[in-house]
Design a protein around this motif. Structure first.
Motif, PDB file in Angstrom:
ATOM      1  N   HIS A   1       0.825  -1.214   0.000  1.00 55.91           N
ATOM      2  CA  HIS A   1       0.000   0.000   0.000  1.00 55.91           C
ATOM      3  C   HIS A   1       0.855   1.258   0.000  1.00 55.91           C
ATOM      4  O   HIS A   1       0.511   2.248  -0.660  1.00 55.91           O
ATOM      5  CB  HIS A   1      -0.930   0.007   1.211  1.00 55.91           C
ATOM      6  CG  HIS A   1      -1.788   1.231   1.291  1.00 55.91           C
ATOM      7  ND1 HIS A   1      -2.826   1.482   0.416  1.00 55.91           N
ATOM      8  CD2 HIS A   1      -1.742   2.309   2.130  1.00 55.91           C
ATOM      9  CE1 HIS A   1      -3.393   2.647   0.714  1.00 55.91           C
ATOM     10  NE2 HIS A   1      -2.761   3.162   1.744  1.00 55.91           N
TER      11      HIS A   1
ATOM     12  N   GLU B   1      -1.192   2.872 -11.784  1.00 54.74           N
ATOM     13  CA  GLU B   1      -1.020   4.287 -12.132  1.00 54.74           C
ATOM     14  C   GLU B   1      -1.102   4.491 -13.641  1.00 54.74           C
ATOM     15  O   GLU B   1      -1.745   5.448 -14.121  1.00 54.74           O
ATOM     16  CB  GLU B   1       0.317   4.800 -11.592  1.00 54.74           C
ATOM     17  CG  GLU B   1       0.361   4.899 -10.069  1.00 54.74           C
ATOM     18  CD  GLU B   1       1.730   5.346  -9.571  1.00 54.74           C
ATOM     19  OE1 GLU B   1       2.482   5.943 -10.375  1.00 54.74           O
ATOM     20  OE2 GLU B   1       2.041   5.086  -8.397  1.00 54.74           O
TER      21      GLU B   1
ATOM     22  N   ARG C   1      -8.315   9.831  -9.175  1.00 50.97           N
ATOM     23  CA  ARG C   1      -7.962   8.532  -8.603  1.00 50.97           C
ATOM     24  C   ARG C   1      -6.462   8.276  -8.684  1.00 50.97           C
ATOM     25  O   ARG C   1      -5.882   7.621  -7.802  1.00 50.97           O
ATOM     26  CB  ARG C   1      -8.739   7.415  -9.305  1.00 50.97           C
ATOM     27  CG  ARG C   1     -10.215   7.398  -8.952  1.00 50.97           C
ATOM     28  CD  ARG C   1     -10.908   6.165  -9.516  1.00 50.97           C
ATOM     29  NE  ARG C   1     -12.296   6.083  -9.071  1.00 50.97           N
ATOM     30  CZ  ARG C   1     -13.313   6.662  -9.682  1.00 50.97           C
ATOM     31  NH1 ARG C   1     -13.097   7.362 -10.791  1.00 50.97           N
ATOM     32  NH2 ARG C   1     -14.538   6.548  -9.211  1.00 50.97           N
TER      33      ARG C   1
ATOM     34  N   VAL D   1      -4.122   7.241  -5.501  1.00 47.96           N
ATOM     35  CA  VAL D   1      -3.274   6.058  -5.480  1.00 47.96           C
ATOM     36  C   VAL D   1      -1.837   6.426  -5.127  1.00 47.96           C
ATOM     37  O   VAL D   1      -1.157   5.721  -4.366  1.00 47.96           O
ATOM     38  CB  VAL D   1      -3.333   5.337  -6.845  1.00 47.96           C
ATOM     39  CG1 VAL D   1      -2.205   4.319  -6.988  1.00 47.96           C
ATOM     40  CG2 VAL D   1      -4.688   4.665  -7.011  1.00 47.96           C
TER      41      VAL D   1
END
Length: 302
Positions: A70, A78, A89, A93
């Motif tokens: 994580h 990506e 988003r 991320v």
């Protein structure tokens, strides 16, 4: 050692088995359970960074690899988001991988919080450091850790976060005997008891999962025998330091916290936390709160 040496490192123990959340935690670390759309442990790391601690050591164990993933880059994801032209988003991320300098060490055996903290010794060295427990989330609008760092700079030694609870809850936590100082929100800790027998607690002020520790705690932990639950307790080591002066790594002070704390350590409190976070989200509250009111009203009618 100079009492006013700045604190730059945070230690986050994350090696627990998460048995209260089985079967969800059979293959997923408890620390990765989401609070709406962000894992709980990310909030903890964000709190450390918000207090100026950019060097974060996570104490992990077997089966905790998803935590490392994580906080690492996810290049394939990506690229997929970039190809979809989804900058929002994509930013979400990448955020976790850019938060801090995150390091890892494994706690080989589950011997308690004190043992987990002692695993940080090589990384921390002879420096003061903060400890943040993942079960407690502190609202970003209540800068508890920053205040604790100020108290450490003023008094030296170690600092614990204290919160007043109802008498029947005291036995679930470590509890402090305290005496006042000239600061309204700061007390001197004279004794610490881990999960006291009901009716025998020294006060209603319990230790919540935030500590700022003098490095002298490492030598004490190395000599601390197993205590409550057969585990090496950080509170036992801090009790030893509470009896010392500044030249020996003491004393221990407490910050009286009256702000917003969210517990994720059991299922009921976890659900409460998710609801509270969702209700505070501008992007969710407008639709979520009317639905929640309607749902509660229907439950009251049935």
């Amino acid at each position: 050692m100079v009492d006013h040496e700045p604190v730059t490192k945070a230690v986050v123990p994350a090696a627990g088995l998460g048995t209260r959340f089985l079967p969800a935690t059979k293959a997923t670390p408890k620390e990765m359970l989401p609070i709406v759309d962000k894992p709980a442990i990310q909030y903890v790391v964000e709190e450390a960074v918000g207090a100026g601690l950019n060097d974060v050591l996570l104490i992990t164990g077997r089966g905790k690899r998803p935590i490392e993933d994580h906080f690492d880059r996810a290049y394939e994801l990506e690229e997929a988001l970039r190809a979809k032209d989804d900058p929002e988003r994509l930013a979400a991320v990448r955020e976790s991988s850019e938060l801090a300098n995150v390091h890892y060490v494994r706690q080989g055996e589950p011997k308690g919080l004190g043992h987990a903290v002692h695993c940080a010794r090589q990384h921390v060295g002879d420096e003061p450091f903060a400890v943040l427990l993942g079960d407690d989330l502190i609202d970003a609008r209540d800068p508890l850790l920053k205040r604790m760092l100020e108290v450490r700079a003023q008094f030296g030694g170690s600092v614990v976060a204290l919160m007043e609870v109802e008498p029947e809850q005291v036995s679930l936590y470590g509890c402090a005997a305290i005496e006042p100082t000239d600061e309204d929100d700061v007390v001197r800790v004279t004794n610490l008891v881990e999960k006291p027998v009901p009716g025998e607690a020294p006060s209603r002020w319990i230790i919540i999962g935030r500590y700022v520790c003098d490095p002298a705690v490492f030598d004490v932990l190395a000599k601390t025998p197993p205590g409550r639950g057969g585990e090496i307790q950080l509170t036992d080591a801090l009790m030893t330091l509470a009896q010392r002066d500044r030249s020996q790594g003491g004393p221990v002070h407490g910050v009286l916290f009256r702000g917003r704390r969210y517990d994720t350590g059991n299922k009921l409190d976890y659900l409460r936390t998710v609801v509270q976070f969702a209700a505070d989200r501008p992007d969710l509250a407008a639709e979520f709160l009317p639905w929640l009111r309607e749902f509660v009203a229907k439950q009251d009618e049935s």
